[in-house]
Design a protein around this motif. Structure first.
Motif, PDB file in Angstrom:
ATOM      1  N   GLU A   1       0.820  -1.207   0.000  1.00 55.22           N
ATOM      2  CA  GLU A   1       0.000   0.000   0.000  1.00 55.22           C
ATOM      3  C   GLU A   1       0.859   1.264   0.000  1.00 55.22           C
ATOM      4  OE1 GLU A   1      -2.451  -3.308   0.869  1.00 55.22           O
ATOM      5  OE2 GLU A   1      -0.623  -2.639   1.868  1.00 55.22           O
TER       6      GLU A   1
ATOM      7  N   GLU B   1       1.862   1.704  -3.590  1.00 49.18           N
ATOM      8  CA  GLU B   1       0.745   2.185  -4.402  1.00 49.18           C
ATOM      9  C   GLU B   1       0.450   3.655  -4.137  1.00 49.18           C
ATOM     10  OE1 GLU B   1      -0.884   0.677  -6.834  1.00 49.18           O
ATOM     11  OE2 GLU B   1       0.469  -1.017  -6.635  1.00 49.18           O
TER      12      GLU B   1
ATOM     13  N   ARG C   1      -3.318   0.210   6.221  1.00 47.44           N
ATOM     14  CA  ARG C   1      -3.362  -0.225   4.827  1.00 47.44           C
ATOM     15  C   ARG C   1      -4.672   0.199   4.166  1.00 47.44           C
ATOM     16  NH1 ARG C   1      -1.596  -6.451   4.918  1.00 47.44           N
ATOM     17  NH2 ARG C   1      -1.863  -6.191   2.664  1.00 47.44           N
TER      18      ARG C   1
ATOM     19  N   THR D   1      -5.067   2.765   1.046  1.00 46.08           N
ATOM     20  CA  THR D   1      -5.844   2.321  -0.117  1.00 46.08           C
ATOM     21  C   THR D   1      -6.904   3.359  -0.477  1.00 46.08           C
ATOM     22  OG1 THR D   1      -5.490  -0.022   0.399  1.00 46.08           O
ATOM     23  CG2 THR D   1      -7.382   0.518  -0.990  1.00 46.08           C
TER      24      THR D   1
END
Length: 284
Positions: free
Chosen positions: A31, A34, A264, A268
């Motif tokens: 995460e 990302e 996380r 996200t």
């Protein structure tokens, strides 16, 4: 049973248990990767910086002669500041790209980009930015140089976030402030251009000027749509930069628990929002 085979089997079993334990104790950085990747790819700011730089080219045909001198002086100032304004964005993008790489399994050589940072901010000699931004830029360059040579993935990520947070925050705040400056310049341009037609169109509404009047009205409609779209992009750019700043702050505040389920999920959510904003910025 063969003693050597028994010993080998035991050794393999022990190694398997040891490796399994290492895997289970690894920090999950998916995460983080990302979020950093979505932050680096946000977009919008560079386009709006270029638009700000080129304000005079668009507004010049509509300016009264008395206002042209001041407009040209402002144009020179915008061009002088442009490189500095986009350089701070490049620093933040490189930071996020490096953080993404360190949080991943691969290794990337960012040395050329880091070397180029030394030539940024007008060589740090005649920059149009304040000392606070210059110090943040310099600090981030030093941090990136250290981070890309680190051999320890988790420690690199934690070091990047912990030591880079203050400088990244300063540069993101500067980008948000500059986005507001760009928006104000765009608002003045809009008033100049559309105001010109508000005065000129009634004077052209005569039968012999019908073609000119029709073309002018079509032009006004096109410019109105353009400014409406740009206003939306300013708002999306502000939202995106604010999301990046908030996400990075949360990451900094939760370094010890960045693999927790709650953290996380939070990252996200930021990634989802940033991707939606990026899609909006890319839309026509």
């Amino acid at each position: 049973m063969n003693p050597l085979r028994t010993l080998a089997t035991s050794a393999l079993l022990a190694a398997s248990l040891l490796l399994g334990g290492c895997v289970s104790n690894q920090v999950n950085l998916e995460e983080v990767r990302e979020f950093a990747n979505a932050s680096a790819r946000l977009g919008g700011y560079a386009e709006l910086s270029t638009r700000y730089r080129d304000t005079y080219l668009r507004e010049q045909p509509y300016l009264p002669a008395a206002a042209d001198k001041v407009a040209r002086e402002n144009d020179a100032k915008r061009h002088a500041a442009y490189n500095d304004f986009v350089t701070i964005q490049k620093a933040v993008v490189l930071y996020m790209q490096t953080l993404s790489a360190l949080a991943g399994e691969g290794r990337y050589d960012f040395t050329p980009q880091i070397d180029n940072m030394g030539a940024g901010l007008t060589g740090l000699a005649e920059t149009t930015l304040g000392q606070k931004q210059v110090s943040a830029y310099t600090g981030l360059a030093r941090l990136l140089t250290r981070a890309v040579t680190s051999h320890y993935q988790r420690e690199s990520v934690e070091t990047m976030v912990r030591e880079g947070d203050a400088d990244v925050r300063v540069l993101l705040e500067a980008m948000i402030t500059l986005t507001d400056v760009y928006a104000a310049a765009n608002e003045n341009e809009k008033k100049t251009v559309l105001g010109f037609f508000e005065v000129a169109l009634p004077l052209a509404d005569r039968p012999q000027d019908r073609l000119l009047y029709t073309l002018a009205r079509a032009h006004v409609q096109g410019k109105t749509s353009e400014y409406r779209m740009i206003d939306k992009r300013f708002e999306l750019a502000r939202q995106g930069l604010t999301k990046v700043a908030q996400g990075h702050q949360k990451l900094r505040e939760n370094l010890a628990t960045m693999s927790s389920s709650e953290m996380r999920k939070m990252l996200t959510a930021y990634v989802r929002d940033l991707r939606m904003i990026r899609a909006g910025l890319a839309a026509d």
